[in-house]
Design a protein around this motif. Structure first.
Motif, PDB file in Angstrom:
ATOM      1  N   ARG A  96      -6.590  -8.228   1.556  1.00 16.81           N
ATOM      2  CA  ARG A  96      -6.883  -6.929   0.953  1.00 16.81           C
ATOM      3  C   ARG A  96      -7.986  -6.197   1.716  1.00 16.81           C
ATOM      4  O   ARG A  96      -7.960  -4.968   1.831  1.00 16.81           O
ATOM      5  N   ARG A 119      -7.664  -2.550   3.223  1.00 13.92           N
ATOM      6  CA  ARG A 119      -8.653  -1.523   2.885  1.00 13.92           C
ATOM      7  C   ARG A 119      -9.191  -0.851   4.150  1.00 13.92           C
ATOM      8  O   ARG A 119      -9.333   0.377   4.207  1.00 13.92           O
ATOM      9  N   TYR A 175      -3.578  -0.326  -3.243  1.00 15.96           N
ATOM     10  CA  TYR A 175      -3.152  -1.405  -2.360  1.00 15.96           C
ATOM     11  C   TYR A 175      -3.423  -2.743  -3.036  1.00 15.96           C
ATOM     12  O   TYR A 175      -4.197  -2.839  -3.993  1.00 15.96           O
ATOM     13  N   GLU A 201      -6.963   8.819  -3.240  1.00 15.33           N
ATOM     14  CA  GLU A 201      -6.937   7.380  -3.463  1.00 15.33           C
ATOM     15  C   GLU A 201      -5.551   6.803  -3.152  1.00 15.33           C
ATOM     16  O   GLU A 201      -4.526   7.402  -3.485  1.00 15.33           O
ATOM     17  N   VAL A 202      -5.547   5.642  -2.528  1.00 12.92           N
ATOM     18  CA  VAL A 202      -4.314   4.930  -2.214  1.00 12.92           C
ATOM     19  C   VAL A 202      -4.410   3.526  -2.807  1.00 12.92           C
ATOM     20  O   VAL A 202      -5.339   2.779  -2.508  1.00 12.92           O
ATOM     21  N   ASP A 243      -8.253  -0.967  -4.896  1.00 15.67           N
ATOM     22  CA  ASP A 243      -7.788  -2.355  -4.913  1.00 15.67           C
ATOM     23  C   ASP A 243      -7.140  -2.693  -6.253  1.00 15.67           C
ATOM     24  O   ASP A 243      -7.784  -2.633  -7.299  1.00 15.67           O
ATOM     25  N   ALA A 301       0.848  -1.196   0.000  1.00 16.64           N
ATOM     26  CA  ALA A 301       0.000   0.000   0.000  1.00 16.64           C
ATOM     27  C   ALA A 301       0.883   1.245   0.000  1.00 16.64           C
ATOM     28  O   ALA A 301       2.061   1.177   0.370  1.00 16.64           O
ATOM     29  N   GLY A 317      -9.269   3.492  -0.443  1.00 14.59           N
ATOM     30  CA  GLY A 317      -8.452   2.451  -1.021  1.00 14.59           C
ATOM     31  C   GLY A 317      -8.855   2.112  -2.444  1.00 14.59           C
ATOM     32  O   GLY A 317     -10.029   2.072  -2.790  1.00 14.59           O
ATOM     33  N   ILE A 345      -6.612   1.542   5.530  1.00 13.35           N
ATOM     34  CA  ILE A 345      -6.534   2.772   4.735  1.00 13.35           C
ATOM     35  C   ILE A 345      -7.736   3.664   5.025  1.00 13.35           C
ATOM     36  O   ILE A 345      -7.608   4.875   5.233  1.00 13.35           O
ATOM     37  N   ASP A 346      -8.899   3.060   5.065  1.00 20.72           N
ATOM     38  CA  ASP A 346     -10.130   3.816   5.306  1.00 20.72           C
ATOM     39  C   ASP A 346     -10.135   4.462   6.692  1.00 20.72           C
ATOM     40  O   ASP A 346     -10.680   5.546   6.873  1.00 20.72           O
TER      41      ASP A 346
END
Length: 287
Positions: free
Chosen positions: A217, A221, A209, A206-207, A233, A185, A231, A224-225
């Motif tokens: 995953r 997620r 990952y 947006e990131v 995907d 990520a 996130g 990240i959130d």
């Protein structure tokens, strides 16, 4: 439960034939076993409320920047460094910025042992990163291992894009690689963007990952959130090297005077590539 089964068998015996009764009882047994499955979870889903999140090292731009964000979000964070005194210095710096932060610190081995999640963000040459990772072998015990490192800028130009940081990590760890759950990520996220999870317009950044399984995953997620980013995907680990190449593009944009690119454009870019792949593989009809 057994009494109910026997009573059902008694009732069925007067209505159905022996074979039909046997089929019904078999279905009952299957349903009974299925009802017990939730008591024995098959994945290692992460509990964000109790998870201890270690940053190795937690003293660089990415490591400390992420640790700061997770501390602000109320997570229990660990600051690791090759030298314990340096880890203590940065842990104190974090506490000064977030007085309510729950922080533990120590050498990278100490923090790895205590952590449920490891954000791996080493600095230095490929050889230095590999040497640092090798010291963690005895301290890996099922953690969610999120690689934040990006080896694309360290690779010779003729080998660019042929391997990801996770490929290098797994080769370094050897048999110990199976001791953790692999993910990546923030590889295409500039450290400057960690100051806020939103762009100037107020939209969430947006990131990208990815991870070795859907369950992994999902955990990434959620992580990240929890700090305000959104996130994106990118699926399995085999696509990690493609994500890393985006850093090369981002550096070129910054070097050419474009400034930090609009990271939200990565979402459009990845969606375009994914759709093109699906069209080529016959999964969706072309527009």
């Amino acid at each position: 439960i057994i009494g109910f089964r026997d009573f059902s068998a008694f009732l069925l015996s007067g209505i159905l034939s022996d074979n039909e009764s046997q089929v019904c009882l078999s279905c009952y047994h299957i349903a009974f076993v299925a009802s017990l499955l939730p008591l024995f979870p098959t994945n290692m889903s992460l509990d964000l409320a109790t998870a201890r999140i270690g940053f190795l090292p937690g003293t660089g731009n990415m490591g400390f920047g992420l640790a700061l964000l997770y501390a602000k979000a109320g997570h229990h964070v660990g600051i690791g460094s090759r030298r314990a005194e340096k880890a203590a210095k940065y842990a104190a710096k974090l506490k000064a910025e977030v007085p309510s932060a729950k922080v533990y610190h120590g050498t990278q081995s100490d923090v790895a042992t205590q952590s449920d999640v490891i954000f791996w963000a080493p600095m230095g040459t490929l050889e230095q990163c590999a040497a640092a990772l090798s010291t963690l072998k005895p301290h890996l015990h099922g953690q969610l291992f999120i690689d934040v490192n990006n080896v694309s800028y360290l690779m010779p130009r003729d080998k660019l894009g042929q391997a990801s940081a996770i490929d290098v990590d797994r080769e370094t760890l050897g048999a110990s690689a199976s001791s953790v759950r692999w993910a990546h990520a923030f590889k295409s996220t500039a450290s400057e963007l960690l100051e806020s999870p939103k762009d100037p317009s107020g939209a969430r950044i947006e990131v990208m990952y990815g991870g070795e399984s859907f369950e992994v995953r999902e955990d990434v997620r959620k992580l990240i959130d929890s700090i305000g980013f959104i996130g994106l995907d990118t699926y399995g680990l085999e696509y990690c090297r493609h994500v890393e190449l985006l850093l090369d593009l981002m550096v070129a944009m910054i070097t050419n005077g474009e400034g930090l690119p609009n990271v939200r454009s990565w979402g459009y870019y990845w969606a375009f590539i994914s759709k093109r792949f699906e069209q080529q593989s016959g999964r969706v009809e072309p527009e």
